[in-house]
Design an enzyme around this catalytic site. Structure first.
Site, PDB file in Angstrom:
ATOM      1  N   SER A 169      -2.843   4.480 -14.715  1.00 17.40           N
ATOM      2  CA  SER A 169      -3.769   4.517 -15.310  1.00 17.40           C
ATOM      3  C   SER A 169      -4.205   2.644 -15.350  1.00 17.40           C
ATOM      4  CB  SER A 169      -3.170   5.034 -16.579  1.00 17.40           C
ATOM      5  OG  SER A 169      -3.234   6.521 -16.854  1.00 17.40           O
ATOM      6  N   THR A 170      -3.382   1.715 -15.174  1.00 21.21           N
ATOM      7  CA  THR A 170      -3.658   0.630 -15.038  1.00 21.21           C
ATOM      8  C   THR A 170      -4.507  -0.172 -14.247  1.00 21.21           C
ATOM      9  OG1 THR A 170      -2.344  -0.614 -13.415  1.00 21.21           O
ATOM     10  CG2 THR A 170      -1.146   0.799 -15.479  1.00 21.21           C
ATOM     11  N   GLY A 171      -5.144   0.391 -13.805  1.00 11.75           N
ATOM     12  CA  GLY A 171      -6.538  -0.171 -12.342  1.00 11.75           C
ATOM     13  C   GLY A 171      -7.491   0.435 -13.618  1.00 11.75           C
ATOM     14  N   GLY A 195      -9.988   2.921  -6.558  1.00  5.57           N
ATOM     15  CA  GLY A 195      -8.645   2.902  -6.268  1.00  5.57           C
ATOM     16  C   GLY A 195      -7.172   3.576  -5.423  1.00  5.57           C
ATOM     17  N   ASP A 218      -6.480   6.426  -5.114  1.00  8.21           N
ATOM     18  CA  ASP A 218      -6.510   7.917  -5.195  1.00  8.21           C
ATOM     19  C   ASP A 218      -7.713   7.977  -3.920  1.00  8.21           C
ATOM     20  OD1 ASP A 218      -7.074  10.535  -5.334  1.00  8.21           O
ATOM     21  OD2 ASP A 218      -8.877  10.084  -7.687  1.00  8.21           O
ATOM     22  N   ASP A 235       1.280  -1.011   0.126  1.00  5.89           N
ATOM     23  CA  ASP A 235      -0.082   0.160   0.008  1.00  5.89           C
ATOM     24  C   ASP A 235       0.649   1.552   0.257  1.00  5.89           C
ATOM     25  OD1 ASP A 235      -1.596   2.037   0.530  1.00  5.89           O
ATOM     26  OD2 ASP A 235      -2.498   0.875   1.990  1.00  5.89           O
ATOM     27  N   ILE A 236       0.730   2.364  -1.069  1.00  3.24           N
ATOM     28  CA  ILE A 236       1.614   2.873  -1.048  1.00  3.24           C
ATOM     29  C   ILE A 236       1.755   4.173  -0.297  1.00  3.24           C
ATOM     30  CG2 ILE A 236       0.035   4.875  -2.519  1.00  3.24           C
ATOM     31  CD1 ILE A 236       2.424   5.461  -4.676  1.00  3.24           C
ATOM     32  N   ASN A 270      -7.949  11.472 -11.155  1.00  2.53           N
ATOM     33  CA  ASN A 270      -8.386  11.216 -11.608  1.00  2.53           C
ATOM     34  C   ASN A 270      -8.868  13.553 -12.190  1.00  2.53           C
ATOM     35  OD1 ASN A 270     -10.816  13.105 -10.964  1.00  2.53           O
ATOM     36  ND2 ASN A 270     -10.996  11.300  -9.706  1.00  2.53           N
ATOM     37  N   TYR A 281      -8.208   2.633 -14.739  1.00  2.00           N
ATOM     38  CA  TYR A 281      -8.412   3.328 -16.398  1.00  2.00           C
ATOM     39  C   TYR A 281      -8.007   2.996 -17.578  1.00  2.00           C
ATOM     40  CZ  TYR A 281      -9.386   8.244 -15.400  1.00  2.00           C
ATOM     41  OH  TYR A 281      -9.465   9.433 -14.544  1.00  2.00           O
TER      42      TYR A 281
HETATM   43  N1  AR6 Z   1      -0.975   1.471  -3.461  1.00  2.00           N
HETATM   44  C1  AR6 Z   1      -0.679   1.401  -3.888  1.00  2.00           C
HETATM   45  N2  AR6 Z   1      -0.896   1.268  -5.480  1.00  2.00           N
HETATM   46  C2  AR6 Z   1      -2.287   0.996  -5.420  1.00  2.00           C
HETATM   47  C3  AR6 Z   1      -3.719   1.284  -4.021  1.00  2.00           C
HETATM   48  C4  AR6 Z   1      -2.654   1.387  -3.280  1.00  2.00           C
HETATM   49  N3  AR6 Z   1      -2.696   1.673  -1.792  1.00  2.00           N
HETATM   50  N4  AR6 Z   1      -4.780   1.000  -4.483  1.00  2.00           N
HETATM   51  C5  AR6 Z   1      -4.901   0.320  -5.574  1.00  2.00           C
HETATM   52  N5  AR6 Z   1      -3.372   0.297  -6.611  1.00  2.00           N
HETATM   53  P1  AR6 Z   1      -5.976   2.791  -9.987  1.00  2.00           P
HETATM   54  P2  AR6 Z   1      -5.981   4.416 -12.714  1.00  2.00           P
HETATM   55  C6  AR6 Z   1      -2.892  -0.169  -7.712  1.00  2.00           C
HETATM   56  O1  AR6 Z   1      -7.649   2.624 -10.882  1.00  2.00           O
HETATM   57  O2  AR6 Z   1      -5.814   3.218 -13.799  1.00  2.00           O
HETATM   58  C7  AR6 Z   1      -9.716   6.655  -9.567  1.00  2.00           C
HETATM   59  O3  AR6 Z   1     -11.515   6.569  -8.973  1.00  2.00           O
HETATM   60  C8  AR6 Z   1      -4.037  -0.370  -8.661  1.00  2.00           C
HETATM   61  O4  AR6 Z   1      -4.207  -2.483  -8.484  1.00  2.00           O
HETATM   62  O5  AR6 Z   1      -6.266   3.713  -8.381  1.00  2.00           O
HETATM   63  O6  AR6 Z   1      -5.676   5.718 -13.068  1.00  2.00           O
HETATM   64  C9  AR6 Z   1      -9.070   8.017 -10.060  1.00  2.00           C
HETATM   65  O7  AR6 Z   1     -10.543   7.833  -8.696  1.00  2.00           O
HETATM   66  C10 AR6 Z   1      -3.440  -0.192 -10.248  1.00  2.00           C
HETATM   67  O8  AR6 Z   1      -2.780  -1.618 -10.134  1.00  2.00           O
HETATM   68  O9  AR6 Z   1      -5.833   4.618 -11.254  1.00  2.00           O
HETATM   69  C11 AR6 Z   1      -9.855   8.483 -10.969  1.00  2.00           C
HETATM   70  O10 AR6 Z   1     -10.774   8.463 -11.642  1.00  2.00           O
HETATM   71  C12 AR6 Z   1      -2.984   1.056  -9.926  1.00  2.00           C
HETATM   72  O11 AR6 Z   1      -2.537   1.090  -8.367  1.00  2.00           O
HETATM   73  C13 AR6 Z   1      -9.029   6.832 -11.827  1.00  2.00           C
HETATM   74  O12 AR6 Z   1      -9.459   5.375 -10.738  1.00  2.00           O
HETATM   75  C14 AR6 Z   1      -3.875   1.644 -10.183  1.00  2.00           C
HETATM   76  O13 AR6 Z   1      -4.951   1.646 -10.413  1.00  2.00           O
HETATM   77  C15 AR6 Z   1      -7.638   6.158 -12.304  1.00  2.00           C
HETATM   78  O14 AR6 Z   1      -7.461   5.122 -12.240  1.00  2.00           O
END
Ligand code: AR6
Length: 179
Positions: free
Chosen positions: A128-130, A43, A45, A21-22, A35, A132
């Site tokens: 962007s890999t979740g 996610g 964020d 967890d970051i 976003n 998005y």
């Molecule tokens: N620590 C580290 N990595 C994480 C954590 C954490 N606590 N939680 C999730 N990840 P995403 P995006 C990873 O969806 O694709 C949001 O709703 C996750 O497994 O968080 O850039 C924003 O508000 C994945 O590998 O971000 C935007 O609307 C990575 O973080 C949208 O999602 C990114 O996944 C952005 O989407």
């Protein structure tokens, strides 16, 4: 997570991978995959907003958002990290809509803002890999390439992988990078 950074990526000493967890990382700055509203979401964020506390949202409301590929900085509030760099990666739409350039700009903008604030230790999620939908192998290549370019300005660049599966893809990207 303090102390659990799992060694170097193999590209160089400064680039490291960790799994977890970051929000737990004790670094100068963590990067948020936000976003363009900067008002929070799911996610990473959502995790960052929860861990930083409500003052973060109070401040981001005043920032007026952030376009794709740019970055904004706030304090870390209740986080161990001093700063949060909020960047906005692209939504994956098949790859022919400038997504690679936009993702690269999100990394470059984050590094530049970090350098301007004197950040020496920075951690990135897989932007962007979740939600998005950006394909992880391609995104990991861009993340590592950007880190190599900016490494001279930093002591440590951590790629924080949320799972072992994500870390495995980063390791493979490093191997490709070294070939
Ligand atoms: N620590 C580290 N990595 C994480 C954590 C954490 N606590 N939680 C999730 N990840 P995403 P995006 C990873 O969806 O694709 C949001 O709703 C996750 O497994 O968080 O850039 C924003 O508000 C994945 O590998 O971000 C935007 O609307 C990575 O973080 C949208 O999602 C990114 O996944 C952005 O989407």
């Amino acid at each position: 997570m303090k102390g659990s950074v799992s060694g170097t990526t193999g590209v160089c000493e400064k680039l490291q991978l960790c799994t977890g967890d970051i929000t737990r990382l004790e670094v100068d700055a963590i990067v948020n995959a936000a976003n363009s509203s900067l008002l929070g979401g799911g996610g990473v964020d959502g995790a960052i907003h929860r861990a930083a506390g409500p003052k973060l949202l109070e401040l981001t409301r005043s920032l007026g958002g952030c376009p794709v590929g740019e970055a904004r900085i706030t304090p870390g509030f209740d986080l161990p990290a001093r700063w949060i760099i909020h960047t906005v990666g692209p939504v994956w739409r098949g790859g022919a809509h400038g997504e690679a350039n936009q993702l690269r700009r999100a990394y470059d903008s984050s590094f530049i803002l970090a350098r301007e604030r004197g950040v020496k230790r920075i951690a990135f999620p897989a932007i962007s890999t979740g939600a998005y939908g950006y394909p992880l192998p391609e995104a990991a290549h861009i993340a590592i390439d950007a880190g190599v370019k900016h490494r001279k300005d930093f002591e440590t660049i951590i790629y924080c992988c949320f799972s072992e599966a994500v870390a495995a893809v980063y390791r493979a990207a490093v191997e490709d990078y070294n070939q």
